[in-house]
Structures are given as structure tokens and as C-alpha cells.
Scaffold this motif. Structure first.
Motif, PDB file in Angstrom:
ATOM      1  N   ALA A 150      -5.410  -4.362  -0.541  1.00  0.00           N
ATOM      2  CA  ALA A 150      -5.874  -3.144  -0.654  1.00  0.00           C
ATOM      3  C   ALA A 150      -4.896  -1.974  -0.938  1.00  0.00           C
ATOM      4  CB  ALA A 150      -6.494  -2.851   0.756  1.00  0.00           C
ATOM      5  N   ALA A 151      -3.608  -1.954  -0.583  1.00  0.00           N
ATOM      6  CA  ALA A 151      -2.651  -1.056  -1.011  1.00  0.00           C
ATOM      7  C   ALA A 151      -2.370  -1.055  -2.255  1.00  0.00           C
ATOM      8  CB  ALA A 151      -1.421  -1.095  -0.005  1.00  0.00           C
ATOM      9  N   ALA A 152      -2.186  -2.538  -2.850  1.00  0.00           N
ATOM     10  CA  ALA A 152      -1.920  -2.366  -4.321  1.00  0.00           C
ATOM     11  C   ALA A 152      -3.075  -1.865  -5.072  1.00  0.00           C
ATOM     12  CB  ALA A 152      -1.415  -3.632  -4.481  1.00  0.00           C
ATOM     13  N   GLN A 153      -4.349  -2.306  -4.514  1.00  0.00           N
ATOM     14  CA  GLN A 153      -5.430  -1.844  -5.467  1.00  0.00           C
ATOM     15  C   GLN A 153      -5.655  -0.395  -5.525  1.00  0.00           C
ATOM     16  OE1 GLN A 153      -7.797  -3.484  -7.234  1.00  0.00           O
ATOM     17  NE2 GLN A 153      -6.554  -5.495  -7.223  1.00  0.00           N
ATOM     18  N   GLU A 187       2.400   3.567   3.165  1.00  0.00           N
ATOM     19  CA  GLU A 187       2.410   2.979   4.613  1.00  0.00           C
ATOM     20  C   GLU A 187       1.900   3.920   5.548  1.00  0.00           C
ATOM     21  OE1 GLU A 187       6.392   1.820   5.531  1.00  0.00           O
ATOM     22  OE2 GLU A 187       6.865   0.963   3.509  1.00  0.00           O
ATOM     23  N   ALA A 188       1.725   5.191   5.371  1.00  0.00           N
ATOM     24  CA  ALA A 188       1.207   6.127   6.141  1.00  0.00           C
ATOM     25  C   ALA A 188      -0.355   5.798   6.149  1.00  0.00           C
ATOM     26  CB  ALA A 188       1.521   7.567   5.812  1.00  0.00           C
ATOM     27  N   PRO A 209      -0.824  -0.386 -11.684  1.00  0.00           N
ATOM     28  CA  PRO A 209       0.233  -0.952 -10.526  1.00  0.00           C
ATOM     29  C   PRO A 209       0.675   0.021  -9.461  1.00  0.00           C
ATOM     30  CG  PRO A 209       1.456  -0.248 -12.692  1.00  0.00           C
ATOM     31  CD  PRO A 209      -0.052   0.191 -12.701  1.00  0.00           C
ATOM     32  N   ALA A 210       0.709  -0.298  -8.251  1.00  0.00           N
ATOM     33  CA  ALA A 210       1.032   0.410  -7.318  1.00  0.00           C
ATOM     34  C   ALA A 210       2.319  -0.178  -6.477  1.00  0.00           C
ATOM     35  CB  ALA A 210      -0.112   0.539  -6.342  1.00  0.00           C
ATOM     36  N   THR A 211       2.995   0.204  -5.701  1.00  0.00           N
ATOM     37  CA  THR A 211       4.369  -0.171  -5.248  1.00  0.00           C
ATOM     38  C   THR A 211       3.935  -0.957  -4.067  1.00  0.00           C
ATOM     39  OG1 THR A 211       5.504   1.909  -5.605  1.00  0.00           O
ATOM     40  CG2 THR A 211       6.335   0.252  -3.742  1.00  0.00           C
TER      41      THR A 211
END
Length: 370
Positions: free
Chosen positions: A325-328, A333-334, A10-12
Motif C-alpha cells: 500500500a505504501a509503494a502503490q 512512515e508517518a 515508484p515510491a520509496t
């Protein structure tokens, strides 16, 4: 980016509203893949045409082979080389065949710009493959003019700026391609800024030699060049795009990961890849997001942008795909700001517009970190 993030962990979650707020461009999106259900219902009524299936399942790619009969044209869009792709391309033929008047074409263009604006996209290189637009055969320049009018009106209303990449179909002949480039060069339709080629490379095979003259003439005429390659087939198509077609940008290109020498070439020449992970997964190029080579491409130093390809039938938006994509892959944010920056730099927007958008992104980044 976290280069060793476990895609299964899991990712933020990065909120889609924050992604929409990022000034950005989109460089790999097909106009044919942005018709909303409302657009199609209105166009079908105006043309006296029945929907080819229930409205509730019209965007279900798996059903397209079942309710659409084969048509003459089977090109454009994405390219998985599967039965699902074939039906999907026929669906695009049917859908675009509903557009029969300049007013309708302008309306589709305006709706595209509005949809892009809702995702925070300031500029788009939109791919248009006229072989899908059956009512405009022999009148392709008129179609482009009608679309340009819609994009002009949208820009006047403060919506997303749009440039058109005229896309050849892989199955077209060398002579057809050269005639198209001649017409574009002579008539100079407004907003047409690039030559493209799309379709299923797995079915047609390598087409670089066939279109080499057309792309060379396009380069001399000042048209930019972008090529679909390295999607349903391997790295060879990307090499052809670079060596034979003078491609400045590759659409998809994900199969490049299998060839270290090609990766080195992409990095050295700063060739960007217009990657579309959801499209690749939906059409079976990769079985799931976790299998996608996006993180490996980035780790290798390839200039990658994140795009939607055909967002409406794939049931997505750009901000949704960036959030997934961010979660995977553990993007921060950067990292997403980096995707936004690369999208602007890789676009075919004018130098002045690029400068303004990059300045806007710099200001947004400074405000976010202050």
C-alpha cells in the motif's frame, strides 16, 4: 499521505521490519483464513482425511471450484459473488471441518495469536463464523470455549491479545440469528466481544431487516457490532448496517465511495472501515491496486484501517500489505503510524489495553523522530 501520488509511479519502499515494529491492532481478519499448510496437514492426518488437491496448490483460489464438491454451507470470509468465491468458501468449509476436538480448536487459536504476533500485532478482533466448522454444529458455544482456551494460553505466553467477533452467515434466518444472540447473552462465552455478519451480499441481497432484532438485542447485551457490507454490492448495504444493525464498524465498505452522502455520514459519525485491498483485488472487486479507492476514502476523511481479511489463502501478511500500500499510494512512515493509531482506536479492545497500546505507539513514534 501524499493525496495526489500517482499509484503507478515508484515510491520509496518502507521495509517490512519497520512495519512489524509498529504497535498496532488488526480488526478485519477471519480465523478461517489463517490456517497454515502445516496446520492443515497435521489436522488432516489426525482426522484421517486426504487433501482435496496437491499441497503445493491448496491455496490457489482459482483451483478451488475444480477440486471441491458443493457443500451445504457457503458463507463467511470474503464476498466477491464470483465462482472463485464460491469455491473459496467451500474450501473454508473443508478446512474447518478438520477441527473436531477442543484440543485441535485451541491449537488453531494459539497458532493464530502466534502468527499475529510475528507481524507486530498486539491485539486482534478475530471473526469466527461457526457455520464453517461442521463438526461443531449445535455445539457452537463449546467451539468458542475451546478457541478461548487457546487464546488464553497465547496471552499467558505474551502473544497477541484476541477478542472474538461471532459472525452470522447472511443466509441464516432471523430466528437463528436471534437464538444465537440469546445463547451468547445467556452463556457469555469468554472473549466473545462482538456480533458480526459476513458472507456474499451479492448472492443473498440486503439482510439488514432480517437481522435487525438480533443486532438490537446484541447491543442491549453489551456486544459490539461490526458488519460486512459495501464489498461485492453497493452502498445500500452500508446504509443498512448503520441504520438497521447499529454497526459501530464496517468490514470492507469500499463501495461507499460511490455515495457522497454515505461518505459524509461515515465521517460525521466516525465510523471506521476495515479495508482489505489485497482481498479486494484477489477476489475481483477491483482489477488492481491502482484502481482501489483507498486513497480517495482517506482524502474524504473516512477513518480507514488496513487489514488482511483471509491472509493465508491470499498469500500475505499484514506487514506485506502495508508495504505494498505504501509503494502503490505513496504512503510515508508517518502515514503508516496513522494506520496503526486508527487500528487501535477502531478495535474492540478494552479501554485499558487501548490506552497502553496508544502510549506504546506514542513512545515508538517519538523514538523514531528523535
Amino acid at each position: 499521505m501524499h493525496p495526489h501520488a500517482d499509484p503507478r509511479s515508484p515510491a520509496t519502499r518502507i521495509d517490512e521490519q519497520a512495519i512489524r515494529a509498529l504497535p498496532k491492532a488488526e480488526v478485519h481478519i477471519h480465523l478461517e483464513g489463517t490456517f497454515s499448510l502445516h496446520d492443515m496437514l497435521v489436522l488432516a492426518k489426525e482426522s484421517g482425511v486426504s487433501l482435496p488437491g496437491p499441497a503445493r496448490t491448496i491455496f490457489d483460489i482459482s483451483t478451488h471450484d475444480d477440486f471441491l464438491a458443493p457443500s451445504v454451507t457457503t458463507g463467511g470470509g470474503t464476498g466477491a459473488g464470483s465462482a472463485g468465491l464460491t469455491g473459496f468458501l467451500r474450501f473454508l468449509d473443508w478446512q474447518c471441518g478438520l477441527v473436531r476436538t477442543p484440543e485441535q480448536a485451541a491449537r488453531v487459536a494459539y497458532a493464530f495469536a502466534a502468527r499475529q504476533t510475528a507481524s507486530g500485532i498486539r491485539y486482534a478482533d478475530v471473526i469466527v463464523n461457526p457455520t464453517h466448522w461442521n463438526a461443531w454444529r449445535g455445539r457452537e458455544i463449546e467451539l468458542l470455549s475451546a478457541l478461548s482456551e487457546g487464546f488464553d494460553e497465547a496471552a499467558q505466553d505474551g502473544l497477541c491479545e484476541t477478542g472474538i467477533a461471532y459472525s452470522l452467515l447472511r443466509s441464516q434466518t432471523a430466528r437463528e440469528a436471534e437464538d444465537i444472540v440469546a445463547a451468547l447473552t445467556y452463556q457469555r462465552p469468554d472473549r466473545v466481544i462482538a456480533l458480526s455478519v459476513d458472507g456474499d451480499e451479492k448472492v443473498t441481497g440486503r439482510t439488514g431487516e432480517k437481522f435487525q432484532t438480533a443486532f438490537a438485542r446484541a447491543a442491549v447485551a453489551g456486544l459490539r457490532r461490526t458488519v460486512h457490507a459495501g464489498e461485492s454490492s453497493g452502498p445500500a448495504g452500508v446504509w443498512d448496517a448503520l441504520d438497521l444493525l447499529q454497526a459501530e464498524r464496517i468490514d470492507h465498505g469500499v463501495r461507499s465511495i460511490a455515495d457522497p452522502a454515505l461518505i459524509e455520514r461515515l465521517v460525521r459519525d466516525e465510523i471506521s472501515l476495515g479495508v482489505c485491498p489485497r482481498s479486494n483485488v484477489s477476489l475481483g472487486i477491483y482489477p488492481d491496486w491502482a484502481s482501489h479507492p483507498l486513497p480517495r476514502l482517506l482524502e474524504a476523511g473516512v477513518r480507514v484501517t488496513l487489514n488482511t481479511d483471509d491472509p493465508v489463502p491470499l498469500g500475505t501478511t499484514l506487514e506485506a500489505d502495508w508495504a505494498v500500500a505504501a509503494a502503490q499510494f505513496g504512503f510515508t512512515e508517518a502515514d503508516l503510524t496513522g494506520f496503526a493509531r486508527r487500528s487501535i482506536e477502531a478495535s474492540f479492545a478494552s479501554d485499558d489495553l487501548k490506552r497502553d497500546l496508544l502510549a506504546e505507539l506514542d513512545a515508538h513514534e517519538a523514538a523514531s523522530t528523535s
